[in-house]
Structures are given as structure tokens and as C-alpha cells.
Design an enzyme around this catalytic site. Structure first.
Site, PDB file in Angstrom:
ATOM      1  CB  SER A 109      -0.944  -0.058   1.206  1.00  0.00           C
ATOM      2  OG  SER A 109      -1.943   0.922   1.146  1.00  0.00           O
ATOM      3  CG  ASP A 168      -6.693  -2.572  -3.554  1.00  0.00           C
ATOM      4  OD1 ASP A 168      -7.291  -1.870  -2.722  1.00  0.00           O
ATOM      5  OD2 ASP A 168      -5.455  -2.671  -3.587  1.00  0.00           O
ATOM      6  CG  HIS A 202      -5.545  -2.574   0.350  1.00  0.00           C
ATOM      7  ND1 HIS A 202      -4.940  -2.020  -0.772  1.00  0.00           N
ATOM      8  CD2 HIS A 202      -4.893  -2.028   1.421  1.00  0.00           C
ATOM      9  CE1 HIS A 202      -3.993  -1.185  -0.393  1.00  0.00           C
ATOM     10  NE2 HIS A 202      -3.944  -1.171   0.926  1.00  0.00           N
TER      11      HIS A 202
END
Length: 311
Positions: free
Chosen positions: A123, A240, A270
Site C-alpha cells: 500500500s 482493491d 487490498h
């Protein structure tokens, strides 16, 4: 805060920093560190870079897999995250994350000067990893990215909203843009519950000033991609909602690296390393196989080494 005697003070959880693994960054803040050490002499290093609002100890499962390959794994909580100092999820410049990451790399390098080093970011940690690799490419033997932040979130990608965010940053920098929905992190209900109840995870709203820094990060990443030549392993899920999969596709199309792979997981959320068991198991196996192949190519791993993770 430093006590009068000059020794490190307390973490946000009121633990004495003198009792924690840590280093002091360039701004004098205490940065909590985590190390996973193999029993034998390590053959490689992996620096794990966590995402926004979470902390490095959430990567224990991945680290244990790597330790099983005789790899030394290290990580830290970013400023304003987890057990590190700093106002929660506030940073004056995104480059501070990159700077602190390189400082930690240098500290570990003093202990292991000759081992190949990989970086693994998730991320926001993916954006940090890209920028670290761009800043000092000779330092790393490869980059692994799980759902990286490459493009702005689609919901804030229009020029008007970007413009509005920058105006708000001057007027109302602490205005909340909303919280991360735990149900958007994973389809695994146990992992969702673990995330939602983890006291080290930031569950408050993301402030405008932090959102602007994330926008700044994507602009920096965009400039870095044409110069990225390191071996690259990318993972992304089609469902996601937090980091746009088009960012990973753009990275594959843009970076000049001759060794690049994108693994797409249909309907994956995610945190693919915290997903349904079959997804997470696949991700771990791919990471093992990829790292071992590159270590064997450099002579850093025996040719008969096989991955230890199984479904």
C-alpha cells in the site's frame, strides 16, 4: 518526549523506549523496530515497509515465511504509526518516510554489509519502497510490492478534488476525510476482525494534510517509474478499493526493468497477505519462489533450496 535525564521517553502505548528496539531518526523521534532472525547465518535481507495507519508487527506471518528461507527480516513503524513517536498519521513531508527507511537500511547494512537486500512494501509502503529503490538502486536486489500506492484513489483523482484538497490543506488541514473501512482490507473475516480490534492500528479519520502527502507521493512515484530497473514482483487484487489496480498495471507498462512480473488475484481485496487462505498462501509461495530464484542467480542460495510454505 525526552525526560529530563535525556533518555528516551515513552511510546504512545506508554512503554519505555529504553526497553524497546528502536532508533532515533533525523528529527530526534524514536522509531520502533522489529527484527525476525533466522537460526543460522542469513543468506539475504528483506526490509518490510508497512502501509498507512497500520504497523510493522502485522507482517509477522510473511516474515516467518522468509525466516524459514534463512532470511533476516527487518521493519519499523513509520513516524506517527504504531509504537513510533509522532502525531498519529501526520507527516510534514512524505519524503520523511523514505529518509527514515534509508536510515534503517544503513543501520542493518553495518551488521550485514555484503548480503543481498530486497524490499517488500504494501500500500503506502509500496510508494515508499519505490522511492527508496529509486533513490539508491544499487542497494537492492529486487522489489516486491503488494497492492502498492501508485495512482491516486479513483475517488480523489479528478483535478477538481485534487485542487480542493490542496486548498483545504491551507484552510482546514486537520479536517477528517473519513476512516478506512476494515471490510475493505480483506475478504477474510478473521483478518477484518483482527484489523478492527488492533489497538496499534489507527482507526481515526485520515486528515486532509495527510491526504495531500499521499497525493504528493503518487506524483513522486510517477516521476520515478521511468528510472526503475530493478527486478520487480507485483501483486494486486481486482477488487482493491484502497489502491487502484491501474497503478500496478501502469507500473508494469512504464518501468524499464527487464525482470518484472504482475500477479493479479481475481476479486482479491487490498491486503493480499491477509486475504482468504488460498490467496495468502499463493502470495507467500510466489514470494518464496521469486526470492530464491534471484538468490540462486547470484550464488547466494544453494540450487537445491525449495520453498518451505505449503497450502
Amino acid at each position: 518526549m525526552m525526560p529530563e535525564d535525556g533518555s528516551p521517553g515513552l511510546s504512545p502505548q506508554d512503554a519505555a523506549y529504553k526497553d524497546l528496539q528502536r532508533y532515533t531518526n533525523a528529527d530526534g523521534q524514536q522509531i520502533y523496530c522489529k527484527y525476525w532472525k533466522p537460526t543460522g547465518q542469513p543468506r539475504a535481507l528483506v526490509f518490510v515497509v508497512h502501509g498507512a495507519g497500520e504497523h510493522c508487527c502485522r507482517y509477522d506471518d510473511l516474515a516467518q515465511v522468509l525466516v524459514g528461507l534463512n532470511i533476516f527480516v527487518f521493519a519499523h513503524d513509520h513516524v506517527g504509526h504504531g509504537q513510533s513517536e509522532g502525531e498519529r498519521m501526520i507527516v510534514s513531508d512524505f519524503q520523511i518516510y523514505v529518509r527514515d527507511g534509508m536510515q534503517h537500511v544503513d543501520l542493518v547494512r553495518k551488521v550485514f554489509p555484503d548480503l543481498p537486500m530486497f524490499i517488500c512494501g504494501h500500500s503506502m509502503g509500496g510508494a515508499i519502497s519505490i522511492l527508496m529503490a529509486n533513490e539508491r538502486p544499487a542497494e537492492f536486489s529486487g522489489v516486491i510490492l503488494i497492492s502498492p500506492l501508485v495512482l491516486p484513489n479513483p475517488e480523489s483523482a479528478t483535478s477538481f478534488k485534487v485542487f480542493a484538497a490542496k486548498i483545504l490543506n491551507h484552510l482546514l488541514p486537520n479536517l477528517s476525510l473519513g476512516c478506512i473501512d476494515p471490510n475493505s482490507v480483506s475478504r477474510n473475516k478473521q483478518e477484518v476482525e483482527s484489523y478492527a480490534t488492533d489497538p496499534l492500528v489507527y482507526h481515526g479519520g485520515m486528515k486532509v494534510c495527510f491526504g495531500v502527502q499521499l497525493l504528493n507521493a503518487t506524483a513522486l512515484v510517477e516521476k520515478a517509474l521511468p528510472h526503475f530497473k530493478l527486478p520487480l514482483l507485483l501483486f494486486h487484487g481486482t477488487a482493491d478499493k484502497l489502491c487502484d489496480i491501474r497503478g500496478s498495471q501502469l507500473m508494469m507498462d512504464t518501468v524499464p526493468s527487464e525482470d518484472k512480473t504482475l500477479k493479479i488475484y481475481d476479486k482479491g481485496f487490498h491486503a493480499l497477505h491477509k486475504e482468504l487462505p488460498e490467496v495468502t498462501s499463493s502470495v507467500f509461495q510466489e514470494v518464496e519462489r521469486w526470492i530464491l530464484q534471484r538468490l540462486e542467480a547470484t550464488g547466494a542460495a544453494p540450487s537445491n533450496t525449495t520453498p518451505t510454505h505449503s497450502t
